[in-house]
Design a protein around this motif. Structure first.
Motif, PDB file in Angstrom:
ATOM      1  N   LEU A  33     -25.145  27.283  33.368  1.00  0.00           N
ATOM      2  CA  LEU A  33     -25.236  26.417  32.144  1.00  0.00           C
ATOM      3  C   LEU A  33     -23.866  26.412  31.379  1.00  0.00           C
ATOM      4  O   LEU A  33     -23.182  27.476  31.647  1.00  0.00           O
ATOM      5  N   PRO A  54     -28.310  23.609  31.095  1.00  0.00           N
ATOM      6  CA  PRO A  54     -28.203  23.668  32.492  1.00  0.00           C
ATOM      7  C   PRO A  54     -27.311  22.623  33.177  1.00  0.00           C
ATOM      8  O   PRO A  54     -27.729  21.379  32.799  1.00  0.00           O
ATOM      9  N   GLU A  64     -29.327  29.432  37.836  1.00  0.00           N
ATOM     10  CA  GLU A  64     -28.832  28.403  37.180  1.00  0.00           C
ATOM     11  C   GLU A  64     -27.393  28.852  36.401  1.00  0.00           C
ATOM     12  O   GLU A  64     -27.214  29.883  35.938  1.00  0.00           O
TER      13      GLU A  64
END
Length: 125
Positions: A83, A68, A81
């Motif tokens: 990543l 992340p 999120e």
């Protein structure tokens, strides 16, 4: 940003297919949980790729060296999120539902961070 020459378009798309297939196979194998119907991420069969957040993070770390780098809270309580791999070659967007599964929304290659410039909210290339 990588100093290596960019991959030819055909090769980059092949990597995307390989990544999506690898993540799909992994998540199908590890996940017996119900699929979140509201998630926009889908496989070719139309089912989203969902599992527990720790398991998805583990698989993305092992298979693609992704971790992340950014997150945000949606007004419905979901955590979004981003990543990326260290070199930015691959990236994934994940949504984790409150008290529910985490689902892959998008993935690809060629992530590049933009630096903030100017007044708050303005961005530059």
């Amino acid at each position: 940003m990588s100093t290596e020459a960019p991959l030819p378009i055909k090769t980059r798309f092949a990597l995307t297919r390989i990544k999506a297939t690898g993540v799909a196979v992994t998540l199908v194998a590890i996940s017996a949980m119900p699929v979140a119907a509201a998630s926009p991420a889908a496989t070719a069969s139309g089912s989203p790729l969902c599992a527990s957040r720790p398991e998805i993070l583990k698989q993305l770390s092992i298979r693609f060296k992704e971790a992340p780098v950014a997150l945000g809270l949606d007004k419905n309580g979901s955590v979004v999120e981003v990543l990326t791999s260290d070199d930015g070659e691959t990236w994934t967007i994940l949504i984790s539902q409150p008290n529910g599964p985490s689902c892959l929304v998008a993935s690809g290659e060629g992530w590049e961070e933009l630096k903030r410039v100017g007044a708050k909210g303005e961005r530059g290339a």
